[in-house]
Design a protein around this motif. Structure first.
Motif, short mmCIF file in Angstrom:
data_model
loop_
_atom_site.label_atom_id
_atom_site.label_comp_id
_atom_site.label_asym_id
_atom_site.label_seq_id
_atom_site.Cartn_x
_atom_site.Cartn_y
_atom_site.Cartn_z
N LYS A 202 -14.10 -26.46 23.45
CA LYS A 202 -13.30 -25.49 24.21
C LYS A 202 -12.09 -25.03 23.39
O LYS A 202 -11.73 -23.85 23.39
CB LYS A 202 -12.83 -26.12 25.53
N GLU A 203 -11.46 -25.97 22.71
CA GLU A 203 -10.30 -25.62 21.89
C GLU A 203 -10.71 -24.71 20.73
O GLU A 203 -9.99 -23.76 20.39
CB GLU A 203 -9.66 -26.90 21.34
N ALA A 204 -11.85 -24.99 20.13
CA ALA A 204 -12.32 -24.17 19.01
C ALA A 204 -12.63 -22.75 19.47
O ALA A 204 -12.26 -21.77 18.81
CB ALA A 204 -13.56 -24.81 18.39
N VAL A 205 -13.31 -22.63 20.60
CA VAL A 205 -13.65 -21.31 21.14
C VAL A 205 -12.37 -20.53 21.45
O VAL A 205 -12.27 -19.33 21.15
CB VAL A 205 -14.54 -21.46 22.39
N ALA A 206 -11.40 -21.21 22.05
CA ALA A 206 -10.13 -20.54 22.38
C ALA A 206 -9.40 -20.09 21.11
O ALA A 206 -8.82 -19.00 21.08
CB ALA A 206 -9.25 -21.49 23.19
N PHE A 207 -9.43 -20.91 20.08
CA PHE A 207 -8.76 -20.56 18.82
C PHE A 207 -9.40 -19.31 18.22
O PHE A 207 -8.69 -18.40 17.75
CB PHE A 207 -8.84 -21.72 17.83
N ILE A 208 -10.71 -19.25 18.22
CA ILE A 208 -11.41 -18.08 17.68
C ILE A 208 -11.06 -16.84 18.48
O ILE A 208 -10.76 -15.77 17.92
CB ILE A 208 -12.93 -18.33 17.69
N ARG A 209 -11.08 -16.95 19.80
CA ARG A 209 -10.81 -15.80 20.67
C ARG A 209 -9.39 -15.28 20.47
O ARG A 209 -9.16 -14.07 20.44
CB ARG A 209 -11.02 -16.23 22.12
N GLU A 210 -8.45 -16.18 20.31
CA GLU A 210 -7.04 -15.79 20.18
C GLU A 210 -6.73 -15.20 18.81
O GLU A 210 -5.74 -14.48 18.66
CB GLU A 210 -6.14 -17.00 20.44
N ASN A 211 -7.55 -15.49 17.82
CA ASN A 211 -7.23 -15.05 16.45
C ASN A 211 -8.28 -14.11 15.86
O ASN A 211 -8.33 -13.91 14.65
CB ASN A 211 -7.07 -16.28 15.56
N LYS A 212 -9.09 -13.51 16.71
CA LYS A 212 -10.20 -12.68 16.24
C LYS A 212 -9.75 -11.42 15.51
O LYS A 212 -10.53 -10.82 14.76
CB LYS A 212 -11.09 -12.30 17.42
N GLU A 213 -8.52 -10.98 15.72
CA GLU A 213 -8.05 -9.73 15.12
C GLU A 213 -7.49 -9.92 13.71
O GLU A 213 -7.08 -8.95 13.07
CB GLU A 213 -6.98 -9.08 16.00
N LYS A 214 -7.43 -11.14 13.24
CA LYS A 214 -6.86 -11.42 11.92
C LYS A 214 -7.65 -12.54 11.28
O LYS A 214 -8.35 -13.29 11.96
CB LYS A 214 -5.39 -11.82 12.06
N PRO A 215 -7.58 -12.68 9.98
CA PRO A 215 -8.37 -13.74 9.33
C PRO A 215 -7.88 -15.13 9.71
O PRO A 215 -6.67 -15.36 9.80
CB PRO A 215 -8.18 -13.47 7.83
N PHE A 216 -8.82 -16.01 9.95
CA PHE A 216 -8.44 -17.37 10.34
C PHE A 216 -9.30 -18.39 9.61
O PHE A 216 -10.41 -18.11 9.17
CB PHE A 216 -8.55 -17.58 11.85
N PHE A 217 -8.76 -19.58 9.50
CA PHE A 217 -9.46 -20.74 8.96
C PHE A 217 -9.46 -21.80 10.04
O PHE A 217 -8.40 -22.29 10.44
CB PHE A 217 -8.76 -21.26 7.71
N LEU A 218 -10.64 -22.13 10.56
CA LEU A 218 -10.77 -23.16 11.58
C LEU A 218 -11.47 -24.37 10.97
O LEU A 218 -12.62 -24.29 10.54
CB LEU A 218 -11.58 -22.64 12.77
N TYR A 219 -10.75 -25.48 10.93
CA TYR A 219 -11.29 -26.75 10.45
C TYR A 219 -11.64 -27.58 11.68
O TYR A 219 -10.76 -28.08 12.36
CB TYR A 219 -10.26 -27.44 9.57
N MET A 220 -12.92 -27.69 11.96
CA MET A 220 -13.41 -28.36 13.16
C MET A 220 -13.98 -29.72 12.76
O MET A 220 -15.11 -29.83 12.29
CB MET A 220 -14.50 -27.50 13.81
N ALA A 221 -13.16 -30.76 12.90
CA ALA A 221 -13.54 -32.10 12.44
C ALA A 221 -13.92 -32.97 13.64
O ALA A 221 -13.06 -33.56 14.30
CB ALA A 221 -12.39 -32.73 11.66
#
Length: 464
Positions: A202-221
């Protein structure tokens, strides 16, 4: 003088300026950004998913028979799958240090065992992490899940380049509290273990949704598949001694599917690099056809799955048998995003993007050294040959099935042991006696490398 004649020169100057600006805009539009200076919005998003203790044979696309992983199988069909990809260690902390810094764990002083739950040490803030490199390129950075590189404020994710953190910074979910950034959310005794994968997702999905307009790096460990084993009730279907392990793996696959769905729903899938791998081999189960498991320098301790997807750049359904390691993602992602790898320190990793995109590309490694959980140099691989200097430590692999994990095939002959991985991936036939020259060459290469590396160690952080 008439007023018109006073104004006319000024109008001519304004017209010339307007034409000059228009010309400059025209040039910039058609010339585009200079190489290595592309606007942040044009850079690819990066989702790096790291499983915990997931074995080489735990995914359907790597040969699993009783575990169903449709989402990761689909990911592999849309990208590249590595058959000879290595974690730089057989346990958690060293591998994570290597991923963050692009270096052998020993080079950054985090190569012995793992950081305990009461540690006052961690990844040195003087290291420049992959998150810090990407932040300089305009990326929003987020880490979700297990950290295991220190518990002190100065070494936790928010101090190491991550804008956002949600997870458990300690050794595993059985011995760590839950945080959002620096805020303590729950003590370990309050955490619902069977909801950890769900919450991280849920946290990962929310992070993607909130940052979709700019480049992001998501480290999902992920915490999965590390003990203690727990799965939410929706995924409890397997029975027997390895039932929960399989349930947990299938829930991990579901999580990956949810992340991919969100990338698709937000319209950014085509410009997102997705990476899936594991920090080391399995505990409590075998990884056929490999020998051993977590914590050992047998192949099953170090060799792990790797899948990478980037539409339009990485050919779909491709497979490579070239050697690569976790520390390669530091220079690889740096190059793909225009980031500059630090020139003031040794980086052991290599750019492996050619291995992902070209069939005939060859591994950049001359050899790979295996450092065991004691911190000693245990083995070396060069091409098809692997030479063991020390007997692999099998204590951390849990209660593995002896025959399935090939634990009953250890040579009775003295060390060193030499194996031809091209014909004996299970390391069952010692070839040292017939190949003394190869043994001598590999021994010399390993000793020379380790001598230099030992002299170049950058210390880990220790609280004063």
């Amino acid at each position: 003088m008439h007023k018109l004649f006073k104004i006319y020169p000024l109008l001519r100057i304004q017209q010339r300026a307007t034409l000059a600006l228009a010309g400059l805009a025209f040039f910039l539009f058609f010339a585009g950004p200079s190489e290595g200076k592309s606007p942040a919005k044009d850079k690819p998003n990066i989702v790096f998913i790291l499983a915990d203790d997931l074995g080489y044979a735990d995914l359907s696309c790597y040969g699993a028979k009783e575990i169903k992983t449709p989402n990761l199988d689909k990911l592999a069909s849309q990208g590249v799958r590595f058959t000879d990809f290595y974690a730089p260690a057989g346990v958690c902390t060293p591998t994570r240090a290597s991923l963050m810094t692009g270096s052998y764990p020993k080079r950054v002083g985090l190569h012995v065992a793992v950081l305990p739950p009461d540690t006052h040490s961690g990844l040195n803030p003087n290291e420049k992490t992959i998150a810090e490199l990407l932040k300089e390129q305009g990326y929003t950075t987020g880490a979700i899940g297990k950290w295991h590189l220190g518990l002190l404020p100065e070494v936790k994710p928010n101090a190491q380049g991550f804008d956002y953190y949600y997870g458990m910074p300690g050794p595993n979910h059985g011995r760590s509290d839950l945080y959002r950034n620096t805020e303590l959310l729950k003590k370990n005794s309050e955490v619902e273990y069977d909801q950890i994968t769900q919450n991280y997702t849920k946290e990962a999905v929310a992070f993607i949704r909130e940052n979709k307009e700019k480049p992001f790096f998501l480290y999902m460990a992920h915490s999965a598949i590390h003990i203690p084993l727990f799965a939410s009730k929706e995924f409890r279907r397997h029975e027997g001694t390895t039932g929960l392990y399989r349930d947990m793996t299938e829930e991990l696959d579901w999580s990956c599917g949810e992340i991919l769905k969100e990338l698709e729903a937000t319209g950014i899938m085509e410009n997102t690099i997705v990476v899936f791998t594991s920090d080391n081999g399995p505990s409590g189960v075998a990884a056929p056809p490999l020998h051993g498991g977590k914590g050992s320098s047998w192949e099953a301790g170090f060799r792990v799955p790797l899948i990478v997807r980037w539409p339009g750049h990485i050919p779909a359904g491709s497979v490579t048998g070239e050697l690569a390691t976790m520390m390669d993602f530091y220079p690889t992602l740096a190059k793909l995003t225009g980031a500059q790898v630090p020139a003031d320190r040794k980086i052991d990793g290599h750019d492996i993007f050619p291995l992902m995109t070209r069939k005939k590309a060859k591994s950049p490694y001359d050899f790979l050294c295996y450092y065991g959980r004691t911190g000693q140099l245990y083995a070396i691989r060069k091409g098809k040959w692997k030479l063991h200097f020390l007997a692999p430590d099998e204590k951390w692999a849990g209660k593995q099935p002896v025959q399935e994990a090939l634990l009953d095939t250890k040579p009775a002959t003295p060390l060193p042991w030499l194996y031809d991985l091209s014909t004996d991936i299970g390391e069952t036939k010692n070839r040292a006696a017939d190949n003394s020259k190869i043994v001598a060459q590999l021994t010399a290469a390993a000793q020379a490398f380790d001598t230099v590396l030992t002299a170049e160690i950058r210390p880990a952080y220790v609280e004063k």
